[in-house]
Design a protein around this motif. Sequence first.
Motif, short mmCIF file in Angstrom:
data_model
loop_
_atom_site.label_atom_id
_atom_site.label_comp_id
_atom_site.label_asym_id
_atom_site.label_seq_id
_atom_site.Cartn_x
_atom_site.Cartn_y
_atom_site.Cartn_z
N ASP A 122 -1.87 4.08 7.62
CA ASP A 122 -2.26 4.23 6.23
C ASP A 122 -2.53 5.70 5.94
OD1 ASP A 122 -3.35 4.10 3.70
OD2 ASP A 122 -4.80 2.54 4.18
N SER A 172 -4.75 -1.24 6.40
CA SER A 172 -3.31 -1.42 6.22
C SER A 172 -2.53 -0.67 7.29
CB SER A 172 -2.88 -0.91 4.83
OG SER A 172 -3.49 -1.66 3.81
N HIS A 184 0.86 -1.18 0.00
CA HIS A 184 0.00 0.00 0.00
C HIS A 184 0.90 1.23 0.00
CE1 HIS A 184 0.83 -0.21 4.38
NE2 HIS A 184 0.45 1.05 4.43
#
Length: 205
Positions: free
Chosen positions: A191, A140, A99
């Motif tokens: 994230d 994430s 990510h």
Amino acid sequence: MFTGIITAIGTIRETTARGDLRAVIACPYDPATIAIGASIACSGVCLTVVERGGTAGNAWFMVDISGETLARTVPDRWVAGAAVNLEPALRLGEELGGHIVTGHVDAVGIVAASTPDGDSTRLTLTAPQTMAPYIAPKGSITVDGVSLTVNAVEDQPDGSVQFGLNIIPHTAAVTTLGQLQPGNAVNLEIDVLARYLQRMQSLRA
């Protein structure tokens, strides 16, 4: 910009205090592919290459680590002999396998438990209260530079948060996460999308 997909484990060969902390990191890269001024994430910390050398498969690069970085990352991480997860910056056109990772550490977490789960390892990490709004199941998170998916989240009475992660055998073998034990500290980055969503929500309140 990075993806949280580790390409090598490096070892801090030596450090020198000269204003900032200067570290030499040994790695299995080809020095011809390491550019002066390039960014390399070292256990989740974006650092700039100031020198490099060695041979293919036995290279080294040098970075300067500021006082701000030392204050915000795992204590005593930057010492000779320490292993660090390495990821060069993402190049245009490369696969985004993990990510979006910025290489800016948000907090230090602590390993609360490590238990076998089939062939994998289930890690439970404790993060400070400031991280709690940004950690969600199936979201994430970056742990020592590794892109991982959060399995479960449990808010604690003191405001901190505990969350579970599954470390598959491949990840344990090619990163430093396979060596983690309860009590160990890790660099955490939330994230980036969660960061913006939390900011938008706070402005609506």
